[in-house]
Structures are given as C-alpha cells and as structure tokens.
Design a protein around this motif. Structure first.
Motif, PDB file in Angstrom:
ATOM      1  N   GLU A 156       0.647  15.204 -32.465  1.00  0.00           N
ATOM      2  CA  GLU A 156       1.550  16.233 -31.937  1.00  0.00           C
ATOM      3  C   GLU A 156       2.885  16.288 -32.670  1.00  0.00           C
ATOM      4  O   GLU A 156       3.422  17.375 -32.919  1.00  0.00           O
ATOM      5  CB  GLU A 156       1.804  15.981 -30.453  1.00  0.00           C
ATOM      6  CG  GLU A 156       2.673  17.046 -29.794  1.00  0.00           C
ATOM      7  CD  GLU A 156       2.830  16.839 -28.292  1.00  0.00           C
ATOM      8  OE1 GLU A 156       3.571  17.625 -27.666  1.00  0.00           O
ATOM      9  OE2 GLU A 156       2.209  15.897 -27.752  1.00  0.00           O
ATOM     10  N   HIS A 157       3.416  15.117 -33.045  1.00  0.00           N
ATOM     11  CA  HIS A 157       4.779  15.070 -33.580  1.00  0.00           C
ATOM     12  C   HIS A 157       4.853  14.619 -35.033  1.00  0.00           C
ATOM     13  O   HIS A 157       5.929  14.696 -35.633  1.00  0.00           O
ATOM     14  CB  HIS A 157       5.641  14.133 -32.726  1.00  0.00           C
ATOM     15  CG  HIS A 157       5.770  14.557 -31.299  1.00  0.00           C
ATOM     16  ND1 HIS A 157       6.589  15.590 -30.897  1.00  0.00           N
ATOM     17  CD2 HIS A 157       5.156  14.097 -30.171  1.00  0.00           C
ATOM     18  CE1 HIS A 157       6.496  15.743 -29.581  1.00  0.00           C
ATOM     19  NE2 HIS A 157       5.631  14.860 -29.117  1.00  0.00           N
ATOM     20  N   GLY A 158       3.742  14.152 -35.607  1.00  0.00           N
ATOM     21  CA  GLY A 158       3.783  13.667 -36.976  1.00  0.00           C
ATOM     22  C   GLY A 158       4.461  12.310 -37.071  1.00  0.00           C
ATOM     23  O   GLY A 158       4.939  11.752 -36.076  1.00  0.00           O
ATOM     24  N   VAL A 159       4.506  11.789 -38.296  1.00  0.00           N
ATOM     25  CA  VAL A 159       5.106  10.474 -38.509  1.00  0.00           C
ATOM     26  C   VAL A 159       6.584  10.481 -38.132  1.00  0.00           C
ATOM     27  O   VAL A 159       7.085   9.570 -37.463  1.00  0.00           O
ATOM     28  CB  VAL A 159       4.929  10.040 -39.981  1.00  0.00           C
ATOM     29  CG1 VAL A 159       5.758   8.794 -40.282  1.00  0.00           C
ATOM     30  CG2 VAL A 159       3.460   9.768 -40.280  1.00  0.00           C
ATOM     31  N   ALA A 160       7.302  11.520 -38.546  1.00  0.00           N
ATOM     32  CA  ALA A 160       8.747  11.562 -38.306  1.00  0.00           C
ATOM     33  C   ALA A 160       9.084  11.565 -36.821  1.00  0.00           C
ATOM     34  O   ALA A 160      10.132  11.042 -36.417  1.00  0.00           O
ATOM     35  CB  ALA A 160       9.347  12.791 -38.986  1.00  0.00           C
ATOM     36  N   GLY A 161       8.213  12.153 -36.001  1.00  0.00           N
ATOM     37  CA  GLY A 161       8.508  12.255 -34.578  1.00  0.00           C
ATOM     38  C   GLY A 161       7.870  11.181 -33.725  1.00  0.00           C
ATOM     39  O   GLY A 161       7.958  11.235 -32.493  1.00  0.00           O
ATOM     40  N   THR A 162       7.213  10.216 -34.350  1.00  0.00           N
ATOM     41  CA  THR A 162       6.561   9.144 -33.597  1.00  0.00           C
ATOM     42  C   THR A 162       7.550   8.005 -33.380  1.00  0.00           C
ATOM     43  O   THR A 162       8.019   7.385 -34.336  1.00  0.00           O
ATOM     44  CB  THR A 162       5.316   8.628 -34.341  1.00  0.00           C
ATOM     45  OG1 THR A 162       4.372   9.704 -34.467  1.00  0.00           O
ATOM     46  CG2 THR A 162       4.659   7.486 -33.582  1.00  0.00           C
ATOM     47  N   THR A 163       7.867   7.737 -32.118  1.00  0.00           N
ATOM     48  CA  THR A 163       8.812   6.683 -31.759  1.00  0.00           C
ATOM     49  C   THR A 163       8.177   5.755 -30.731  1.00  0.00           C
ATOM     50  O   THR A 163       7.188   6.104 -30.081  1.00  0.00           O
ATOM     51  CB  THR A 163      10.100   7.280 -31.162  1.00  0.00           C
ATOM     52  OG1 THR A 163       9.762   7.958 -29.931  1.00  0.00           O
ATOM     53  CG2 THR A 163      10.748   8.265 -32.124  1.00  0.00           C
TER      54      THR A 163
END
Length: 223
Positions: free
Chosen positions: A37-44
């Motif tokens: 859903e969020h890609g690598v950059a949005g994975t927290t």
C-alpha cells in the motif's frame, strides 16, 4: 495483654502473560500489506505494528531494523509465490504440456495478486541498491528454474524463466496486454515444442486453377 495477631497480605499471583506464538508471522504478513500500500518509503514500524495489531515494541523486538523486517517480508512472499509456481507446473511432463502450463501461469499473472506484484517490484528496486537482497531474488529465480528443468534443459529453463518474468510484467503494466495466442506462441518457441497442428495457422489463399484455353466455335483450341 496479648498483642493482636497481624494479618499478612497474601502474595499477589503474577499476571498471566499473553501467549502469542505467531506474532512474528503476523508482523511479517502485516509488513507485506504495508509495503503493497505504501511502498518502501512509507513502511514504518508504527504502520506495521498497527496493521498487525501488536504493540509498537514488538516490531523492534523481533526485527533489529526496518531493513530486516522488509527482508523477512520479501522472503515470505518468495516462498509463497514459488510454491504456487511449482503447483501450477507440477503436472507438466512433456514440452507440449509445459507450454500449456506456462501459458496458463502467465495469463493468470503467475498466481500472484496485484499487491504481490507491487511488493515484488519494490523488492527489485531495493535489490538494485542492496546486494544482500539479491540473495532473495537469486533464490527465487533458482527455484523457478529447478521446476522448469524437470522438462527442459538448464539453458532453456533459464531463458524460459526470464521470458515468463517479462511476459507477466507486460500483463501487469500494459494497458493492452497480449492475448493468449501470442503468449502461447512465445512460450512454445522458447521451449522448442513442435507447432500444435490443432492450432489455427495463418490463412492461406487456395491455388487458382489455370484458365482454360479459349476454343473456337467447333470446340477446337484456337491457335
């Protein structure tokens, strides 16, 4: 006067710990959802913990870093899709059967969902920058080639594996994906299987019989 007896408080029983033996697996599955859903950059850590319904500290307890968590998610995806790949081709014993099975696989996007392919391409992009992740991609390709080598030689299996990857990528990304006949012919050529006589071939124009020679009134040919 005797002293009144003192009443000691009963020791408290320890609070029962919540058993959650599959928490790590849930975190990995949640990481796949967040990556899609969020890609690598949005994975927290926070997003993954919320998706897995676990305390925030659980993600850092099981995984030292976000990179470790993503790598675990990629490996889980690789194992699942590889199992689907093997199952789809399990019945193929001849080149002709392999052509049909691979064509079905490609037309079904290799059994993977849109979310699966989204995470797969995130893996590819990360692997370009992180050589450690190439162990995951190389393991994925090696598994696919071993399945194909049950029917074809290693060199053909390597080329066919690359073709399948490209064909599926075109289907996923193209606004006008190739039809089944085109896909099947590409796979057939890669496998080296004979042309299926049942398949419709190119239209041919029937030969035209030569026109009869003109004749005279008495029926004799004119000279």
């Amino acid at each position: 006067m005797s002293a009144s007896p003192t009443t000691e408080a009963a020791p408290r029983s320890p609070r029962p710990r919540r058993t959650d033996p599959h928490r790590r697996e849930r975190i990995v599955a949640a990481a796949l959802e967040v990556l899609a859903e969020h890609g690598v950059a949005g994975t927290t850590h926070r997003r993954v913990a919320a998706a897995a319904d676990v305390p925030l500290g659980s993600t850092t307890y099981h995984f030292a870093s976000l990179a470790d968590l993503r790598a675990a998610a990629y490996r889980a995806l690789q194992q699942r899709v590889s199992q689907q790949y093997e199952a789809a081709l399990a019945a193929a014993r001849t080149p002709a059967q392999l052509v049909d099975a691979v064509t079905d696989l490609v037309m079904g996007d290799a059994g993977a969902s849109a979310a699966d392919w989204s995470v797969t391409y995130e893996l590819y992009l990360e692997a370009l920058k992180d050589p450690a992740l190439r162990e995951v991609t190389e393991g994925w390709m090696a598994t696919s080639r071993r399945v194909l080598e049950r029917v074809v030689d290693p060199a053909t299996a390597r080329g066919l594996d690359a073709l399948v990857e490209g064909l599926v990528m075109h289907r996923v990304l193209s606004t006008a994906p190739m039809g089944r006949d085109v896909v099947r012919e590409a796979v057939r050529r890669a496998v080296g299987a004979p042309v299926d006589d049942r398949a419709p071939g190119p239209a041919t124009t029937p030969a035209t019989a030569p026109a009869p020679a003109p004749t005279g009134r008495d029926g004799d040919p004119r000279t």
